[in-house]
Write a protein that holds these residues in place. Structure first.
Motif, mmCIF file in Angstrom:
data_model
loop_
_atom_site.group_PDB
_atom_site.id
_atom_site.type_symbol
_atom_site.label_atom_id
_atom_site.label_comp_id
_atom_site.label_asym_id
_atom_site.label_seq_id
_atom_site.Cartn_x
_atom_site.Cartn_y
_atom_site.Cartn_z
ATOM 1 N N GLY A 1 15.522 -5.605 14.473
ATOM 2 C CA GLY A 1 16.276 -6.188 13.371
ATOM 3 C C GLY A 1 15.492 -6.278 12.076
ATOM 4 O O GLY A 1 15.770 -7.127 11.228
ATOM 5 N N ARG A 2 14.515 -5.367 11.897
ATOM 6 C CA ARG A 2 13.704 -5.354 10.676
ATOM 7 C C ARG A 2 13.805 -4.019 9.944
ATOM 8 O O ARG A 2 12.986 -3.695 9.114
ATOM 9 N N TYR A 3 14.835 -3.243 10.236
ATOM 10 C CA TYR A 3 14.981 -1.896 9.675
ATOM 11 C C TYR A 3 15.651 -1.952 8.308
ATOM 12 O O TYR A 3 16.527 -2.774 8.055
ATOM 13 N N GLY A 4 15.229 -1.066 7.419
ATOM 14 C CA GLY A 4 15.873 -0.961 6.118
ATOM 15 C C GLY A 4 15.379 -1.959 5.104
ATOM 16 O O GLY A 4 16.026 -2.179 4.083
ATOM 17 N N VAL A 5 14.233 -2.560 5.372
ATOM 18 C CA VAL A 5 13.646 -3.541 4.462
ATOM 19 C C VAL A 5 12.266 -3.038 4.052
ATOM 20 O O VAL A 5 11.472 -2.628 4.898
ATOM 21 N N CYS A 6 11.978 -3.071 2.760
ATOM 22 C CA CYS A 6 10.688 -2.602 2.250
ATOM 23 C C CYS A 6 9.567 -3.462 2.825
ATOM 24 O O CYS A 6 9.616 -4.697 2.761
ATOM 25 N N GLY A 7 8.570 -2.810 3.374
ATOM 26 C CA GLY A 7 7.424 -3.508 3.942
ATOM 27 C C GLY A 7 6.512 -4.106 2.901
ATOM 28 O O GLY A 7 5.611 -4.880 3.231
ATOM 29 N N ASN A 8 6.742 -3.793 1.632
ATOM 30 C CA ASN A 8 5.899 -4.316 0.565
ATOM 31 C C ASN A 8 6.587 -5.459 -0.177
ATOM 32 O O ASN A 8 6.080 -6.571 -0.209
ATOM 33 N N CYS A 9 7.745 -5.185 -0.750
ATOM 34 C CA CYS A 9 8.403 -6.195 -1.588
ATOM 35 C C CYS A 9 9.474 -6.991 -0.851
ATOM 36 O O CYS A 9 9.917 -8.029 -1.338
ATOM 37 N N GLY A 10 9.928 -6.501 0.308
ATOM 38 C CA GLY A 10 10.945 -7.210 1.078
ATOM 39 C C GLY A 10 12.374 -6.925 0.648
ATOM 40 O O GLY A 10 13.310 -7.464 1.233
ATOM 41 N N ALA B 1 10.564 2.383 -5.343
ATOM 42 C CA ALA B 1 9.604 1.853 -6.328
ATOM 43 C C ALA B 1 8.242 1.594 -5.692
ATOM 44 O O ALA B 1 7.207 1.961 -6.255
ATOM 45 N N CYS B 2 8.219 0.978 -4.525
ATOM 46 C CA CYS B 2 6.940 0.672 -3.867
ATOM 47 C C CYS B 2 6.255 1.942 -3.356
ATOM 48 O O CYS B 2 5.035 2.061 -3.412
ATOM 49 N N ALA B 3 7.046 2.905 -2.869
ATOM 50 C CA ALA B 3 6.466 4.176 -2.409
ATOM 51 C C ALA B 3 5.860 4.932 -3.581
ATOM 52 O O ALA B 3 4.761 5.498 -3.465
#
Length: 148
Positions: free
Chosen positions: A112-121, A140-142
């Motif tokens: 249940g953590r898919y599709g969320v940016c690992g940097n900004c959330g 943007a984060c990539a």
């Protein structure tokens, strides 16, 4: 020879004054998780097939190398065989890395953590996930990470 990719152990103790990472965000409600589960399964299958083909190619090149003299420097075919084997090994490493990323994305989807940016959330746009279902970061984060 198959290589195994393992994650480095993480430290579980926190030190005073060390900032904590942002709380894990849940998969966005509007994301079609069934579609992405199918897409990930498809891409994982493709990656496994590619790895199998590359391993067969490497075996073939290795067997062909046994028929050539050991002195690559003076054999006109020797350097070609070495270059071909090195290219196949590089392709294999990339395919294995891709498989690991896809499997990690599958775990994030199941957790249940898919599709969320690992940097900004922030949510990762579905359009990006359709192209790169293994994406861990928003555009943007990539892009910011590539500039560093």
């Amino acid at each position: 020879m198959t290589r195994r990719a393992t994650a480095a152990p993480r430290s579980t103790s926190s030190t005073a004054g060390t900032p904590l990472p942002p709380a894990q965000q849940a998969t966005p409600n509007d994301l079609d998780t069934a579609f992405f589960a199918g897409l990930l399964d498809e891409r994982i299958g493709q990656a496994r097939e590619k790895i199998a083909v590359l391993l067969a190619d490497i075996r073939e090149v290795t067997l062909a190398a046994k028929d050539t003299p050991a002195d690559d420097e003076h054999d006109p075919e020797g350097s070609t065989v070495s270059v071909e084997r090195n290219n196949e090994m590089a392709l294999l490493a990339a395919a294995e890395e891709s498989l690991v990323e896809l499997l990690d994305a599958q775990v994030r989807l199941e957790d249940g953590r898919y599709g969320v940016c690992g940097n900004c959330g922030n949510p990762i746009p579905a359009e990006r996930l359709e192209i790169r279902p293994e994406a861990r970061f928003c555009v943007a984060c990539a892009a910011a990470a590539r500039r560093r």
